[in-house]
Enzyme design. Sequence first.
Site, PDB file in Angstrom:
ATOM      1  N   PHE A 238       0.807  -1.228   0.000  1.00 38.66           N
ATOM      2  CA  PHE A 238       0.000   0.000   0.000  1.00 38.66           C
ATOM      3  C   PHE A 238       0.839   1.276   0.000  1.00 38.66           C
ATOM      4  CE2 PHE A 238      -1.930  -3.307   2.752  1.00 38.66           C
ATOM      5  CZ  PHE A 238      -2.869  -3.785   1.852  1.00 38.66           C
ATOM      6  N   THR A 465      -2.753  -6.466  -6.221  1.00 35.89           N
ATOM      7  CA  THR A 465      -3.741  -5.712  -6.982  1.00 35.89           C
ATOM      8  C   THR A 465      -4.318  -6.502  -8.143  1.00 35.89           C
ATOM      9  OG1 THR A 465      -1.789  -4.819  -8.047  1.00 35.89           O
ATOM     10  CG2 THR A 465      -2.853  -3.418  -6.442  1.00 35.89           C
ATOM     11  N   ALA A 507      -1.818  -0.888 -13.968  1.00 35.76           N
ATOM     12  CA  ALA A 507      -2.768  -1.582 -14.858  1.00 35.76           C
ATOM     13  C   ALA A 507      -2.651  -1.015 -16.267  1.00 35.76           C
ATOM     14  CB  ALA A 507      -4.190  -1.444 -14.326  1.00 35.76           C
ATOM     15  N   ILE A 625     -12.672  -0.762 -17.147  1.00 36.35           N
ATOM     16  CA  ILE A 625     -12.232  -1.637 -16.065  1.00 36.35           C
ATOM     17  C   ILE A 625     -11.754  -2.948 -16.699  1.00 36.35           C
ATOM     18  CG2 ILE A 625     -12.866  -2.734 -13.880  1.00 36.35           C
ATOM     19  CD1 ILE A 625     -13.062   0.418 -13.965  1.00 36.35           C
ATOM     20  N   GLY A 698      -6.877   3.022 -14.392  1.00 35.48           N
ATOM     21  CA  GLY A 698      -6.260   2.498 -13.165  1.00 35.48           C
ATOM     22  C   GLY A 698      -7.163   2.677 -11.968  1.00 35.48           C
ATOM     23  N   GLU A 701      -6.463   3.208  -5.582  1.00 35.93           N
ATOM     24  CA  GLU A 701      -6.398   4.332  -4.654  1.00 35.93           C
ATOM     25  C   GLU A 701      -7.668   5.179  -4.661  1.00 35.93           C
ATOM     26  OE1 GLU A 701      -2.464   5.088  -6.346  1.00 35.93           O
ATOM     27  OE2 GLU A 701      -1.826   5.498  -4.301  1.00 35.93           O
TER      28      GLU A 701
END
Length: 735
Positions: A238, A465, A507, A625, A698, A701
């Site tokens: 993280f 992730t 990503a 996504i 992405g 967060e």
Amino acid sequence: MNAYVGTPTSRVDGRAKVTGAAKYAGEFPADGLVHGFVVEATIPCGRIARLDSTEALKVKGVLDVLTHANRPPLADADEAWKDEVAPEDGSPFRPLYDDSVKFNGQPIALVVAEDWETAKFAATLVRVEYQEAQAFATDLEAERGKAAEVKKPHKPRGDAAAALAGAAARHEADYFIPTEHHNPMELFATTAVWDGDGRLTVYDKTQGVQNVHKFLCGVFDRKPDDVRVVSPYVGGAFGSGLRPQYQVVLATLAALALKRSVRVVLTRQQMYGIGYRPATIERVGLGATSDGTLDAVTHEATAITSRYEDFSRNDAGWADQLYRSPNTRFTHKLVRLDVSTPCDMRAPGAASGVCALECAMDELAVALKLDPIELRLKCYSDRDQSEGLPYTSKQLRECYARGADAFGWSRRSPTPRSMRDGKELVGWGMATGIWEALQMPVAVRIVLTSNGHAEVSCAASDIGTGTYTIVAQVAADALGLPIENISVRLADSTLPQAPVEGGSWMAASSAHAVLAAAEEVRKELLRLAGTMPGSPLAGAELADTVLIDGRIATTSDNSRTVSIADAMRHGNVERIEKEKLNQFDEDKKHARNTHSAVFAEVKVDEQLGVIRVTRMVSAVAAGRILNTKTGRSQIMGSVVWGIGMALHEETVMDPRFGRIMNPNIAEYHIPVNADIQDIDVIFVDEPDAHINALGVKGLGEIGIVGVPAAIANAVYHATGKRIRRFPITLDRLLD
Ligand code: MOS
């Protein structure tokens, strides 16, 4: 063509993780492995006057006690210690470098023994005498007056002070966010394997193997080939694993000193001696005309940092992206304390700054007697005002609408304390979230073999992730192969270039690198297929071809096709290996952000002050996504963490000793299962033709930003009491 991208594909590494086959940094075996245990300083500031290892060295099984006095050489130049994520200003911390003590909990010795328990016991026998500094400081609020402005990330616009002073409706307040620690499940650990001839394979818990590799080569003056850093799985980090942490230095140091393999695993308590989210006082001022149009926004963040490095993030600038206002002023100040340097922690800057901004917006809505969503829509900004740029895409309006609908916001009674469920007060609150849509250069190598299998590799980490999975998905689609035929290798410093995994950029970055490498593979296949006698693909343009179902075909006429196997057989090749570095075109005409609308329901027992978060809805607009299953997990995890920020998490310092008082997850509270009820994640459709080929922004967060504010606003709505000091614990509510 998109068999996998955009689908809820299960993690390709899920089985390895649940069966224990997935190995973490502290689990790799090595012949003759020995164990290091860290001795920590017990003062916050001063010097080590005497360090006596005599008793520790007498313990059977103890091999050595490494200190600043007897360690092998370490680099002296700051540059060697500056990793790719290090703050620009300052001099990075160097464990066992000299006799100075910079923070309580600093590692000052490493006891190395045949087994961990022996090292741990012997560490208690190391005697240390200190020469303590006359004075030290560890408290933000006490030192607030010494804050210094360190950077101006945002240009002021108009005259915010005058506009605020003259506003028809005004709200100005301090919001306090305490220091918070990441507390990943996996402890920080390094297994440094001595390869015999001075070479090391370093298994490290990190978010960036190449960052650690370069750092170790610099710090220990090694050649690139002498060190290999591997980190196939990370049990949460993280942000705490972005910079090389001190255990990797200590394990490497000990391996070089003893010429054997060494493992160093930090304890949960020692994990509090590494980075954290800095405590901040966020002062937000909002001025509005009587109809609820913003006229002034001021945001001054005052955050803590260490004495030796200036760590700062963008806490204060987010209103420029979110809300239209002609007058703004954003400042960031730092207070230097005798503590270790803070570090990135999920949505650094935004998690704290937007929390304050969104609480303040709620307070302004109350003052204006406006629905909180209505206020936000009145100020909605279609441009990032700092540069006057439109967004590549921004479906935040849709987030408000979809989130409100799913939550049932229209049934909210606006008056505080007007909703009840039996004995409990019910509160409904909302907030906006925002994060950046970043992308970085990444290289990927693809090895396609004639049996229809592809190995896709890259140095990027998967910090939990889902990088393994989305890389496999994108590769399977781009190569026209079933996902089972794709194997992904990540997080080895010898693999193609990647930055640290952070900032929610991996990503988009890794996906487009896979596409770029896959195009090279397709080019080679087309070349082979095009030269076959009577080839149906003779003269076909690369841009007009796809790989699908194990074949190369033209998109305009899908009867023109050659199987991959035939093309490779014709060319007499068993494997095609291509590596490509993908760089994104610079786009200076758009701002790039992800957005969310967060809704919270709390129930408050007024007598006891107990707050329960009974429902959360997070509606997220983050472009396309790639994987709705792992994506949903990212947002859920972030929402849980936001609940922690709102109600539980706080690192408590004893200012008399400058020592953290709750360095464990018994007394540093994080949400547990019983704290988490209903979390609804909505992905709002957000086509984006500008950001990149796939339209990916992405995730991760964005999920935490806004959550603590939505809960604080719900607590106000339930109780009529505004708590501006986080976490909102029952004592603060009853106070
Ligand atoms: Mo994240 S705080 O960039 O790991």
